[in-house]
Design a protein around this motif. Structure first.
Motif, PDB file in Angstrom:
ATOM      1  N   LEU A  14      98.298 -12.989 -37.522  1.00  0.00           N
ATOM      2  CA  LEU A  14      97.573 -12.526 -36.353  1.00  0.00           C
ATOM      3  C   LEU A  14      98.402 -11.530 -35.549  1.00  0.00           C
ATOM      4  N   ALA A  15      99.675 -11.824 -35.353  1.00  0.00           N
ATOM      5  CA  ALA A  15     100.523 -10.986 -34.515  1.00  0.00           C
ATOM      6  C   ALA A  15     100.677  -9.581 -35.074  1.00  0.00           C
ATOM      7  N   PHE A  16     100.590  -9.443 -36.401  1.00  0.00           N
ATOM      8  CA  PHE A  16     100.835  -8.151 -37.006  1.00  0.00           C
ATOM      9  C   PHE A  16      99.642  -7.604 -37.771  1.00  0.00           C
ATOM     10  N   ALA A  17      98.469  -8.144 -37.518  1.00  0.00           N
ATOM     11  CA  ALA A  17      97.283  -7.673 -38.237  1.00  0.00           C
ATOM     12  C   ALA A  17      97.041  -6.211 -37.911  1.00  0.00           C
ATOM     13  N   GLY A  18      96.863  -5.402 -38.943  1.00  0.00           N
ATOM     14  CA  GLY A  18      96.685  -3.964 -38.756  1.00  0.00           C
ATOM     15  C   GLY A  18      95.327  -3.587 -38.213  1.00  0.00           C
ATOM     16  N   ASP A  19      94.324  -4.465 -38.335  1.00  0.00           N
ATOM     17  CA  ASP A  19      92.988  -4.121 -37.872  1.00  0.00           C
ATOM     18  C   ASP A  19      92.757  -4.440 -36.400  1.00  0.00           C
ATOM     19  N   ASN A  20      93.751  -5.012 -35.716  1.00  0.00           N
ATOM     20  CA  ASN A  20      93.618  -5.293 -34.291  1.00  0.00           C
ATOM     21  C   ASN A  20      93.828  -4.012 -33.495  1.00  0.00           C
ATOM     22  N   PRO A  21      92.845  -3.608 -32.679  1.00  0.00           N
ATOM     23  CA  PRO A  21      93.048  -2.411 -31.865  1.00  0.00           C
ATOM     24  C   PRO A  21      94.089  -2.670 -30.780  1.00  0.00           C
ATOM     25  N   GLU A  22      94.697  -1.612 -30.290  1.00  0.00           N
ATOM     26  CA  GLU A  22      95.686  -1.735 -29.216  1.00  0.00           C
ATOM     27  C   GLU A  22      94.983  -2.264 -27.968  1.00  0.00           C
ATOM     28  N   PRO A  23      95.461  -3.373 -27.386  1.00  0.00           N
ATOM     29  CA  PRO A  23      94.779  -3.954 -26.225  1.00  0.00           C
ATOM     30  C   PRO A  23      94.916  -3.068 -24.986  1.00  0.00           C
ATOM     31  N   VAL A  24      93.897  -3.136 -24.130  1.00  0.00           N
ATOM     32  CA  VAL A  24      93.915  -2.447 -22.840  1.00  0.00           C
ATOM     33  C   VAL A  24      94.304  -3.492 -21.804  1.00  0.00           C
ATOM     34  N   PHE A  25      95.501  -3.338 -21.236  1.00  0.00           N
ATOM     35  CA  PHE A  25      96.040  -4.343 -20.336  1.00  0.00           C
ATOM     36  C   PHE A  25      95.617  -4.124 -18.892  1.00  0.00           C
ATOM     37  N   THR A  26      95.479  -5.247 -18.178  1.00  0.00           N
ATOM     38  CA  THR A  26      95.251  -5.269 -16.741  1.00  0.00           C
ATOM     39  C   THR A  26      96.478  -5.906 -16.113  1.00  0.00           C
ATOM     40  N   ARG A  27      96.999  -5.307 -15.040  1.00  0.00           N
ATOM     41  CA  ARG A  27      98.178  -5.858 -14.380  1.00  0.00           C
ATOM     42  C   ARG A  27      97.790  -7.115 -13.609  1.00  0.00           C
ATOM     43  N   VAL A  28      98.607  -8.156 -13.786  1.00  0.00           N
ATOM     44  CA  VAL A  28      98.430  -9.415 -13.071  1.00  0.00           C
ATOM     45  C   VAL A  28      99.797  -9.919 -12.638  1.00  0.00           C
ATOM     46  N   ASN A  29      99.794 -10.952 -11.835  1.00  0.00           N
ATOM     47  CA  ASN A  29     101.038 -11.583 -11.405  1.00  0.00           C
ATOM     48  C   ASN A  29     100.783 -13.082 -11.360  1.00  0.00           C
TER      49      ASN A  29
END
Length: 133
Positions: A14-29
């Motif tokens: 899962l961590a290195f699956a090539g078909d996973n698109p780059e996630p769009v992150f939201t800043r949180v704290n």
């Protein structure tokens, strides 16, 4: 270990699956616990971490001893109310990039991003997400 071409289990794949698109992150704290399995013992070691960015599929964590986190662990929110299964992707400059075992719902991520005080309880999420307690 994780950079090898053969992966030990589904979380490594899962961590290195090539078909996973780059996630769009939201800043949180947010402050959370990382529960890491202890080798040879049926128990977990708990580490306090700060979630600084999150998406439906991944998160960026920071902690004092981030290198102590195992390759696979559970991210625990609240008083052991919500568990997210994580796989380490990479460490970079005191931050750890992780992927979730399954994508979280957008409304849950949006509700988490609206929390302003890092030590707040999860009761604020009630009604915003099925995952909220």
């Amino acid at each position: 270990m994780l950079s090898s071409s053969t992966h030990r289990n589904y979380l490594s794949r899962l961590a290195f699956a090539g078909d996973n698109p780059e996630p769009v992150f939201t800043r949180v704290n947010l402050v959370a616990r990382a529960l890491c399995p202890v080798k040879g013992v049926k128990s977990f070691a708990a580490h306090q971490v700060r979630i600084v960015s999150i998406s439906e599929a991944a998160a960026v964590l920071q902690a004092r001893n981030i290198e102590l986190l195992t390759d696979h662990f559970y991210l625990c929110l609240g008083k052991f109310e919500i568990f997210l299964t994580c796989a380490r992707v990479r460490a970079q400059e005191g931050s750890l990039f992780v992927r979730f075992s399954k994508p979280e719902e957008t409304s849950f991520i949006r509700a988490l991003s609206e929390i302003t005080f890092p030590m707040t309880t999860l009761e604020k999420l009630r009604g915003h997400s099925v995952r909220a307690p």
